[in-house]
Design a protein around this motif. Structure first.
Motif, PDB file in Angstrom:
ATOM      1  N   HIS A  20      44.339  45.602  32.090  1.00  0.00           N
ATOM      2  CA  HIS A  20      43.625  45.674  30.818  1.00  0.00           C
ATOM      3  C   HIS A  20      44.634  45.519  29.682  1.00  0.00           C
ATOM      4  N   PRO A  21      45.006  44.290  29.351  1.00  0.00           N
ATOM      5  CA  PRO A  21      46.014  44.126  28.297  1.00  0.00           C
ATOM      6  C   PRO A  21      45.552  44.635  26.939  1.00  0.00           C
ATOM      7  N   HIS A  22      44.235  44.619  26.703  1.00  0.00           N
ATOM      8  CA  HIS A  22      43.691  45.104  25.432  1.00  0.00           C
ATOM      9  C   HIS A  22      42.697  46.228  25.666  1.00  0.00           C
ATOM     10  N   LEU A  23      42.899  46.993  26.725  1.00  0.00           N
ATOM     11  CA  LEU A  23      42.107  48.163  27.076  1.00  0.00           C
ATOM     12  C   LEU A  23      40.710  47.828  27.576  1.00  0.00           C
ATOM     13  N   GLU A  24      40.147  46.703  27.152  1.00  0.00           N
ATOM     14  CA  GLU A  24      38.763  46.412  27.532  1.00  0.00           C
ATOM     15  C   GLU A  24      38.580  45.040  28.174  1.00  0.00           C
ATOM     16  N   THR A  25      39.553  44.127  27.985  1.00  0.00           N
ATOM     17  CA  THR A  25      39.436  42.796  28.547  1.00  0.00           C
ATOM     18  C   THR A  25      40.152  42.750  29.890  1.00  0.00           C
ATOM     19  N   PRO A  26      39.440  42.690  31.007  1.00  0.00           N
ATOM     20  CA  PRO A  26      40.097  42.768  32.317  1.00  0.00           C
ATOM     21  C   PRO A  26      40.671  41.432  32.773  1.00  0.00           C
ATOM     22  N   ILE A  27      41.808  41.502  33.408  1.00  0.00           N
ATOM     23  CA  ILE A  27      42.408  40.351  34.075  1.00  0.00           C
ATOM     24  C   ILE A  27      42.559  40.715  35.548  1.00  0.00           C
ATOM     25  N   ILE A  28      41.892  39.960  36.422  1.00  0.00           N
ATOM     26  CA  ILE A  28      41.920  40.244  37.858  1.00  0.00           C
ATOM     27  C   ILE A  28      43.195  39.682  38.446  1.00  0.00           C
ATOM     28  N   LEU A  29      43.968  40.556  39.065  1.00  0.00           N
ATOM     29  CA  LEU A  29      45.237  40.167  39.668  1.00  0.00           C
ATOM     30  C   LEU A  29      45.121  39.945  41.170  1.00  0.00           C
ATOM     31  N   ALA A  30      44.287  40.725  41.831  1.00  0.00           N
ATOM     32  CA  ALA A  30      44.074  40.573  43.280  1.00  0.00           C
ATOM     33  C   ALA A  30      42.746  41.211  43.643  1.00  0.00           C
ATOM     34  N   ASN A  31      42.070  40.629  44.625  1.00  0.00           N
ATOM     35  CA  ASN A  31      40.772  41.159  45.060  1.00  0.00           C
ATOM     36  C   ASN A  31      40.600  40.857  46.544  1.00  0.00           C
ATOM     37  N   LEU A  32      41.022  41.803  47.381  1.00  0.00           N
ATOM     38  CA  LEU A  32      40.946  41.632  48.829  1.00  0.00           C
ATOM     39  C   LEU A  32      39.831  42.497  49.402  1.00  0.00           C
ATOM     40  N   ARG A  33      39.170  41.986  50.438  1.00  0.00           N
ATOM     41  CA  ARG A  33      38.086  42.742  51.050  1.00  0.00           C
ATOM     42  C   ARG A  33      38.072  42.501  52.552  1.00  0.00           C
ATOM     43  N   HIS A  34      37.864  43.579  53.287  1.00  0.00           N
ATOM     44  CA  HIS A  34      37.785  43.498  54.748  1.00  0.00           C
ATOM     45  C   HIS A  34      36.485  44.170  55.178  1.00  0.00           C
ATOM     46  N   THR A  35      35.683  43.463  55.981  1.00  0.00           N
ATOM     47  CA  THR A  35      34.395  43.984  56.422  1.00  0.00           C
ATOM     48  C   THR A  35      34.435  44.325  57.901  1.00  0.00           C
ATOM     49  N   PHE A  36      34.027  45.543  58.221  1.00  0.00           N
ATOM     50  CA  PHE A  36      33.897  45.943  59.616  1.00  0.00           C
ATOM     51  C   PHE A  36      32.522  45.526  60.111  1.00  0.00           C
ATOM     52  N   ARG A  49      45.007  48.552  57.470  1.00  0.00           N
ATOM     53  CA  ARG A  49      46.384  48.955  57.186  1.00  0.00           C
ATOM     54  C   ARG A  49      47.094  47.940  56.301  1.00  0.00           C
ATOM     55  N   GLU A  50      46.755  46.654  56.462  1.00  0.00           N
ATOM     56  CA  GLU A  50      47.480  45.612  55.750  1.00  0.00           C
ATOM     57  C   GLU A  50      46.936  45.349  54.350  1.00  0.00           C
ATOM     58  N   ALA A  51      45.766  45.885  54.020  1.00  0.00           N
ATOM     59  CA  ALA A  51      45.108  45.518  52.765  1.00  0.00           C
ATOM     60  C   ALA A  51      45.879  45.896  51.505  1.00  0.00           C
ATOM     61  N   PRO A  52      46.296  47.157  51.300  1.00  0.00           N
ATOM     62  CA  PRO A  52      46.999  47.490  50.049  1.00  0.00           C
ATOM     63  C   PRO A  52      48.290  46.699  49.831  1.00  0.00           C
ATOM     64  N   PRO A  53      49.195  46.605  50.842  1.00  0.00           N
ATOM     65  CA  PRO A  53      50.393  45.794  50.628  1.00  0.00           C
ATOM     66  C   PRO A  53      50.056  44.329  50.368  1.00  0.00           C
ATOM     67  N   GLY A  54      49.010  43.825  51.038  1.00  0.00           N
ATOM     68  CA  GLY A  54      48.628  42.430  50.836  1.00  0.00           C
ATOM     69  C   GLY A  54      48.188  42.161  49.408  1.00  0.00           C
ATOM     70  N   ALA A  55      47.452  43.096  48.818  1.00  0.00           N
ATOM     71  CA  ALA A  55      47.003  42.939  47.431  1.00  0.00           C
ATOM     72  C   ALA A  55      48.189  42.939  46.477  1.00  0.00           C
ATOM     73  N   MET A  56      49.156  43.805  46.731  1.00  0.00           N
ATOM     74  CA  MET A  56      50.345  43.874  45.873  1.00  0.00           C
ATOM     75  C   MET A  56      51.117  42.553  45.930  1.00  0.00           C
ATOM     76  N   ARG A  57      51.256  42.018  47.138  1.00  0.00           N
ATOM     77  CA  ARG A  57      51.979  40.742  47.285  1.00  0.00           C
ATOM     78  C   ARG A  57      51.229  39.613  46.590  1.00  0.00           C
ATOM     79  N   GLN A  58      49.896  39.596  46.750  1.00  0.00           N
ATOM     80  CA  GLN A  58      49.089  38.531  46.143  1.00  0.00           C
ATOM     81  C   GLN A  58      49.208  38.555  44.628  1.00  0.00           C
ATOM     82  N   ALA A  59      49.249  39.733  44.053  1.00  0.00           N
ATOM     83  CA  ALA A  59      49.294  39.860  42.596  1.00  0.00           C
ATOM     84  C   ALA A  59      50.701  39.737  42.033  1.00  0.00           C
TER      85      ALA A  59
END
Length: 344
Positions: A20-36, A49-59
């Motif tokens: 949120h560079p201006h508190l209200e305008t969002p910029i999406i950096l990563a959006n990963l989803r895994h479905t069971f 297990r791999e999801a959080p580190p994967g999002a950090m790397r993607q962003a």
């Protein structure tokens, strides 16, 4: 500010990073989803297990760049909620970050508003576990109507089991595709005659258990007669179920719009991806001189971005969740949340 969002209220694990560079305008950096999907077609535990580190790397985001960790506090299924709360708590303690517990329903609403640009809509929130008609007033999201028993998404999912429709990619999606076949097979573009199913609107509330039971009985009768359910009959059952259930939702949504004088309607939640529901809601809004706002499956279906976004909005107003209070609950009403980031 940058937030890491963890969503896990049901069978989907979502991990998102948002700024949120201006508190209200969002910029999406990563959006990963895994479905069971049961039975599992892949190693679900490894994917989780791999999801959080994967999002950090993607962003391309470092730990020190993250301001807070947001997680789904509720509502939802107990075991998934506990798993995500534990993961969020662990990361917060390891990284020295502050926590923000987020209401799952408010996450859907705020993500929908951010993506579509809807300002002050009546919200139809429809998913596997929730069915609510909501409008904002005095820093709360007020519930005008809801299901009295099962959610509309749960109704569709359970009927998919009756018809033995595959879970991949989603039961409700497969029902939608079968319903489209019923319309496509109609001669000369004539309207398909609906099977007789209960229409259960009670004031501003709905009931879906009776519709499900009646549809199950019709399916059982066809099965007993033919030994199987022919594809055209499956399509007609799915079409009739959708048309009846969605008509109920359109009715209570229109009534809420009339009550608050709204011209906008925002459809959120997993069932909000359904094109027929979007079409029916759009026709109603158009007749009222209004407009329907909707998103695609990236944001309708449970995801970590919506938790990160709603959490960061709350974080900007001073909301913090202490580690020793970072619990979760299966029952967390939408109108329990103080919406301090809105003052309109």
């Amino acid at each position: 500010m940058i937030a890491l969002g963890l969503e896990g209220s049901a069978n989907k694990l979502g991990v998102g990073l948002i700024s949120h560079p201006h508190l209200e305008t969002p910029i999406i950096l990563a959006n990963l989803r895994h479905t069971f999907v049961s039975p599992p077609a892949r190693d679900s535990a490894q994917g989780h297990r791999e999801a959080p580190p994967g999002a950090m790397r993607q962003a391309g985001v470092r730990i020190e760049d993250v301001d807070c960790i947001c997680y789904t506090k509720g509502p939802g299924m107990g075991a998934p909620l506990q798993s995500v709360a534990l993961a969020a708590r662990t990361l917060a303690m390891l990284w020295g970050k502050e926590l923000v517990g987020v209401n799952h329903c408010v996450g859907h609403i705020e993500m929908g508003r951010a993506i579509t640009g809807a300002t002050n809509p009546v919200v139809l929130y429809v998913s596997g576990g929730n069915t609510q008609v909501i409008a904002y007033s005095a820093q709360r999201y007020r519930i005008f109507g809801e299901t009295l028993d099962i959610a509309v998404g749960n109704c569709l999912d359970r009927f998919a089991r009756t018809l033995r429709i595959p879970n991949e990619p989603a039961p409700g999606y497969n029902i939608e595709q079968l319903a489209k076949k019923a319309v496509a097979s109609s001669e000369g573009g004539e309207q398909v005659e609906l099977l007789d199913l209960p229409y259960a609107v009670k004031g501003m509330d709905c009931s879906f258990s009776g519709i499900l039971a009646s549809a199950d009985i019709l399916a059982s009768e066809i099965l007993a007669k033919h030994g199987t359910i022919p594809e055209p009959q499956k399509a007609l059952l799915c079409h009739s179920l959708q048309e009846t259930a969605f008509s109920m939702l359109v009715e209570i949504t229109e009534r809420a719009m009339a009550h608050v004088g709204a011209s906008q309607v925002l459809v959120v939640g997993g069932v909000g991806c359904n094109e027929r529901l979007q079409e029916m809601m759009g026709l109603m809004a158009q007749q009222r001189g209004g407009e329907v706002y909707k998103t695609d499956e990236r944001f309708c279906i449970d995801n970590g971005i919506m938790i990160a976004h709603a959490g960061l909005l709350a974080y900007g107003t001073g909301v913090r969740t202490r580690v020793e209070e970072s619990t979760c609950t299966q029952r967390y009403r939408t109108d329990e949340v103080f919406v301090g980031w809105r003052d309109d």
